[in-house]
Motif scaffolding. Structure first.
Motif, PDB file in Angstrom:
ATOM      1  N   UNK A  48       0.935  -1.212   0.034  1.00  0.00           N
ATOM      2  CA  UNK A  48      -0.009   0.081  -0.168  1.00  0.00           C
ATOM      3  C   UNK A  48       0.752   1.305   0.017  1.00  0.00           C
ATOM      4  N   UNK A  49       1.947   1.293   0.581  1.00  0.00           N
ATOM      5  CA  UNK A  49       2.809   2.445   0.708  1.00  0.00           C
ATOM      6  C   UNK A  49       3.517   2.760  -0.614  1.00  0.00           C
TER       7      UNK A  49
ATOM      8  N   UNK B 158       1.524   5.853  -1.555  1.00  0.00           N
ATOM      9  CA  UNK B 158       1.127   7.151  -0.844  1.00  0.00           C
ATOM     10  C   UNK B 158       1.766   8.377  -1.076  1.00  0.00           C
ATOM     11  N   UNK B 159       2.546   8.083  -2.321  1.00  0.00           N
ATOM     12  CA  UNK B 159       3.218   9.526  -2.956  1.00  0.00           C
ATOM     13  C   UNK B 159       4.573   9.701  -2.342  1.00  0.00           C
ATOM     14  N   UNK B 160       5.005   8.875  -1.516  1.00  0.00           N
ATOM     15  CA  UNK B 160       6.233   8.977  -0.835  1.00  0.00           C
ATOM     16  C   UNK B 160       7.462   8.430  -1.467  1.00  0.00           C
ATOM     17  N   UNK B 161       8.441   7.778  -0.679  1.00  0.00           N
ATOM     18  CA  UNK B 161       9.646   7.511  -1.372  1.00  0.00           C
ATOM     19  C   UNK B 161       9.435   6.039  -2.150  1.00  0.00           C
ATOM     20  N   UNK B 162       8.592   5.271  -1.757  1.00  0.00           N
ATOM     21  CA  UNK B 162       8.542   3.860  -2.272  1.00  0.00           C
ATOM     22  C   UNK B 162       7.891   4.275  -3.760  1.00  0.00           C
TER      23      UNK B 162
ATOM     24  N   UNK C  87      -2.074   4.010  -8.981  1.00  0.00           N
ATOM     25  CA  UNK C  87      -2.608   3.835  -7.399  1.00  0.00           C
ATOM     26  C   UNK C  87      -2.721   2.258  -7.040  1.00  0.00           C
TER      27      UNK C  87
ATOM     28  N   UNK D 108      -2.144  13.374  -3.222  1.00  0.00           N
ATOM     29  CA  UNK D 108      -1.697  12.316  -2.340  1.00  0.00           C
ATOM     30  C   UNK D 108      -0.269  12.809  -1.849  1.00  0.00           C
TER      31      UNK D 108
ATOM     32  N   UNK E  30       4.542  16.422   1.215  1.00  0.00           N
ATOM     33  CA  UNK E  30       5.243  15.647  -0.175  1.00  0.00           C
ATOM     34  C   UNK E  30       5.579  16.555  -1.412  1.00  0.00           C
TER      35      UNK E  30
ATOM     36  N   UNK F 151       9.183  17.150  -3.035  1.00  0.00           N
ATOM     37  CA  UNK F 151       9.284  17.193  -4.633  1.00  0.00           C
ATOM     38  C   UNK F 151      10.385  18.152  -4.967  1.00  0.00           C
TER      39      UNK F 151
ATOM     40  N   UNK G  92      10.426  12.398   4.225  1.00  0.00           N
ATOM     41  CA  UNK G  92       9.527  11.916   3.053  1.00  0.00           C
ATOM     42  C   UNK G  92       8.559  10.654   3.465  1.00  0.00           C
ATOM     43  N   UNK G  93       7.639  10.648   3.043  1.00  0.00           N
ATOM     44  CA  UNK G  93       6.669   9.417   3.670  1.00  0.00           C
ATOM     45  C   UNK G  93       7.438   8.201   3.038  1.00  0.00           C
ATOM     46  N   UNK G  94       7.373   7.077   3.965  1.00  0.00           N
ATOM     47  CA  UNK G  94       8.094   5.908   3.810  1.00  0.00           C
ATOM     48  C   UNK G  94       7.089   4.971   3.466  1.00  0.00           C
ATOM     49  N   UNK G  95       6.784   4.106   4.718  1.00  0.00           N
ATOM     50  CA  UNK G  95       5.877   2.705   4.260  1.00  0.00           C
ATOM     51  C   UNK G  95       4.673   3.104   5.053  1.00  0.00           C
ATOM     52  N   UNK G  96       4.255   4.411   5.293  1.00  0.00           N
ATOM     53  CA  UNK G  96       2.981   4.596   6.070  1.00  0.00           C
ATOM     54  C   UNK G  96       1.913   4.443   4.916  1.00  0.00           C
ATOM     55  N   UNK G  97       1.141   3.428   5.211  1.00  0.00           N
ATOM     56  CA  UNK G  97       0.058   3.169   4.270  1.00  0.00           C
ATOM     57  C   UNK G  97      -1.105   4.215   4.525  1.00  0.00           C
TER      58      UNK G  97
ATOM     59  N   UNK H 101      -6.899   5.333   1.934  1.00  0.00           N
ATOM     60  CA  UNK H 101      -6.993   5.662   0.492  1.00  0.00           C
ATOM     61  C   UNK H 101      -8.245   6.543   0.160  1.00  0.00           C
TER      62      UNK H 101
ATOM     63  N   UNK I 157      -7.763   9.291  -2.329  1.00  0.00           N
ATOM     64  CA  UNK I 157      -7.412  10.103  -3.206  1.00  0.00           C
ATOM     65  C   UNK I 157      -7.019   9.248  -4.556  1.00  0.00           C
TER      66      UNK I 157
END
Lengths: 335, 335
Positions: free
Chosen positions: A12-13, A16-20, A131, B222, B227, B231, B325-330, B333, B335
C-alpha cells in the motif's frame, strides 16, 4: 533499464506519494517508458489541430497469456481504437491500478511489454499515474490507457457512409484472443497452440484507409464480430448478412468453442479489423491485406442488406440463423 | 436525462458489449456526459499545436463523501493537474471500472457529479469506456480520467525556475479532504462539519498564472503539502522551510488529526494549490487569491533556502522539525 527486474511485491505504501512510490516510478515505469515524471501534465506538440482521442480500461486474467499480456493488450487496444477510427496514433497515457501483493517483477514485465508495443506502433507514453488498491480488491492490475492522434488522409469513416450492397471484410481469423485467454485461465484440461492475436492493427488500417470506398472500420474486441455486426445494423438500420463458411476461424479455436459451448463469433479479437467497403473497395482491401502476413487470412465474409436491421448468419449447411445481440451472458473477462 | 435515476445493480453482463452495456451507456453515461458513442475515438479540434496531457486513476472509499464523490474528485483532480501545469483544460476522457453489484443509482450520481464538475470547469467529456469487474474485486468503482488542454499565456512553470529566497504559498487550509474522507469511512465516533475541499482550482491557477514571477504550482493531493515540499527539494537541490504558524488549518481538521495521530501536512487536499514565486510575485498572488472566496485563507507559508535539500518545519513553539518523506505509511485510501 535495470539488468534484472526489480524484486518484491507491491505494498500500500507504494501508493502513498512518498519514497517507495517515487522508486517504483523510477525503477519500473520511467525505466521502460521514459515518461516525464516532473510535471502533473506533459506538453506535446501535435502536427494538426484536429485531434483524435480514445480511452479504454483493460483487465485480463491471467495478466500474462499466450501471445500477450495486460501491457501489450492495453497499448495495442488503444492504438487499434485510433487506427480503425482513421487516426495516426501519436501519444498515450497510462493509469495503472495495482493490487497490494502484486509481484513487482510481473509489473515490470507488463510495463516493458507496454513499452515494446508502444515503440512498435510509433507512439510514446507521455504521462502516467499509479494507484495501489488493498489486497483482494483488484485482479492484480488494471490499466487505463488514453491515446491521442491525428487524422489520417483518406475517406472519412463512420456508420453514415455504409450502404446496402457494401461488403463486410475481416482481416484474419476470429476468436483467437478469447479462447487463448480462457484456456490460459481455466483448468479445462485442454491445451494446444492457441495464442492471442493481440497486436497492433495500424499497418492494416493504414493500408485499408488508402482505399477510396472504405466506409467503416472497427476492431472486434469485446463482444466479437457479431457485436460489431450488431452495431452496424443498429446504427444504419440495414441488415448485415454474414456467411459462416467465409469467416476465417482456426481449427483449435473451433474445437475449444465446441467443447466449452462458446460461439467464436462473440469472442474478442485483439488484432483484427472488421471493415465495410463498396464491392470494388472490398476487393482492393482484400488484395492489400492478403499480401501481408497479418492479413494473409483476410476474407470478405458478408454484406449489408436492405432488410430489417438484423444480423443473419448463412450457415455452412445452407440454413439461416439470426445472431442475437448479447444479452446477459457474462462472457469470460478477457479484454 | 431521465427524471429518476436508473434502478438495479451492475452485473457482469453490463460489461459484455451487448444490450445491457449499450443501455447503461445510453442511460447513465451519455445521458449526463453527452459523449459520442458511435466511434472508438472522438475527434476534437484544438486551438493550438502544443497540447498538455495528463492522466490519473481515482479510487476513494466511500464513493460519496461530504463535499464530493468519486465523480467530482476524478474530474476536478484532472482539471487541477492541467491547471497547475499552466494549461487551459479542454477535453476529458473517462474510463470506468465498475464492480458487479454496484447500485446503478450510485453510478448515476457519480457520473452526474462528474458531468457537473466538467461543466463548471468548461471542459467536455468526449470519450469513455466501461469495464465490469467481478464482485469483490473492486471497491465499487474506479475512474481513470485523462485531460487534454492548451498552454495558458504566462510564465513557463517548473522546478527549474525555483530560486533561493522564493516564497511558498498555499491557496487555502490543508488536510480537509483527507480528514473528511477518513471520517466518512471509519467508525471513529467522531463527527463534525468537515467537508472535502474537492473543487476545481482553475480560477486560482489562472489568477496566479498571470503573475510574472510565478515559478511553479502543484495541487497537494496524495502525500499532501509535505510531499510537494519534498518534490521541490529533491528536484531543485534547495531546502524548503515552512512555518507551522502560517499554514492555514481548520480547527476540526487539527482536532481529528490529533485524535487519530495523523499529520495534516501529509493529508490530501483536492482543491488547493501550492505555488512558488519571487517575494514580490508571492505578495501579488496572495493579494489576488485573498480577494476570492476560494483563496480567502491563502497564506505565504515558507520559503526556498540555500541549505541542504531538506524540508524543515519551524514549529509554532519556535523549534524546528524535519519533515521526512513518506516511507511505508499506508495512508488511508482517499484519493
Amino acid at each position: 533499464m535495470a539488468d534484472a527486474p526489480p524484486s518484491g511485491r507491491i505494498t500500500l505504501a507504494h501508493g502513498n506519494g512518498g519514497r517507495l512510490m517515487r522508486g517504483l516510478i523510477a525503477d519500473v515505469f520511467a525505466a521502460h517508458l521514459a515518461a516525464p515524471v516532473e510535471n502533473d501534465a506533459a506538453f506535446v506538440t501535435m502536427p494538426a489541430a484536429e485531434i483524435a482521442i480514445t480511452t479504454d480500461g483493460f483487465t485480463v486474467e491471467p495478466l500474462i497469456f499466450p501471445g500477450g499480456d495486460l501491457g501489450s493488450l492495453a497499448v495495442n487496444g488503444t492504438v487499434n481504437d485510433l487506427a480503425v477510427a482513421g487516426a495516426i496514433p501519436r501519444h498515450l497515457t497510462l493509469a495503472a491500478f495495482l493490487e497490494e501483493g502484486l509481484e513487482i517483477a510481473v509489473l515490470d514485465r507488463l510495463v516493458a511489454s507496454a513499452a515494446a508495443a508502444a515503440r512498435a506502433a510509433g507512439v510514446s507514453v507521455v504521462a502516467g499515474d499509479t494507484k495501489v488498491l488493498p489486497r483482494g480488491e483488484c485482479g492484480g492490475a488494471y490499466f487505463a490507457v488514453t491515446g491521442i492522434g491525428t487524422r489520417r488522409a483518406g475517406p472519412r469513416l463512420g456508420f453514415a457512409g455504409i450502404q446496402p450492397g457494401d461488403r463486410v471484410i475481416v482481416s484474419g481469423p476470429v476468436g483467437d484472443h478469447g479462447t487463448a485467454v480462457m484456456l490460459a485461465r481455466e483448468e479445462f484440461g485442454l491445451s494446444g497452440d492457441l495464442r492471442s492475436d493481440c497486436a497492433s492493427v495500424l499497418p492494416l488500417a493504414e493500408s485499408a484507409g488508402a482505399v477510396a470506398d472504405l466506409r467503416f472500420m472497427r476492431d472486434p474486441t469485446r463482444g466479437g464480430l457479431a457485436t460489431v455486426a450488431h452495431e452496424i445494423a443498429a446504427a444504419t438500420g440495414f441488415g448485415v448478412r454474414l456467411r459462416e463458411a467465409s469467416i476465417p476461424l482456426r481449427d483449435p479455436v473451433l474445437g475449444v468453442c465446441e467443447a466449452l459451448g462458446y460461439d467464436p463469433l462473440y469472442l474478442a479479437c485483439e488484432g483484427r479489423i472488421v471493415a465495410v467497403a463498396s464491392p470494388a473497395g472490398a476487393a482492393e482491401i482484400l488484395a492489400r491485406w492478403r499480401g501481408t502476413e497479418a492479413g494473409a487470412s483476410a476474407a470478405i465474409i458478408g454484406e449489408i442488406g436492405r432488410g430489417e436491421p438484423l444480423v443473419v448468419l448463412e450457415t455452412a449447411l445452407g440454413g439461416e440463423r439470426i445472431l442475437d445481440e448479447l444479452e446477459d451472458e457474462p462472457l469470460p473477462r478477457i479484454c
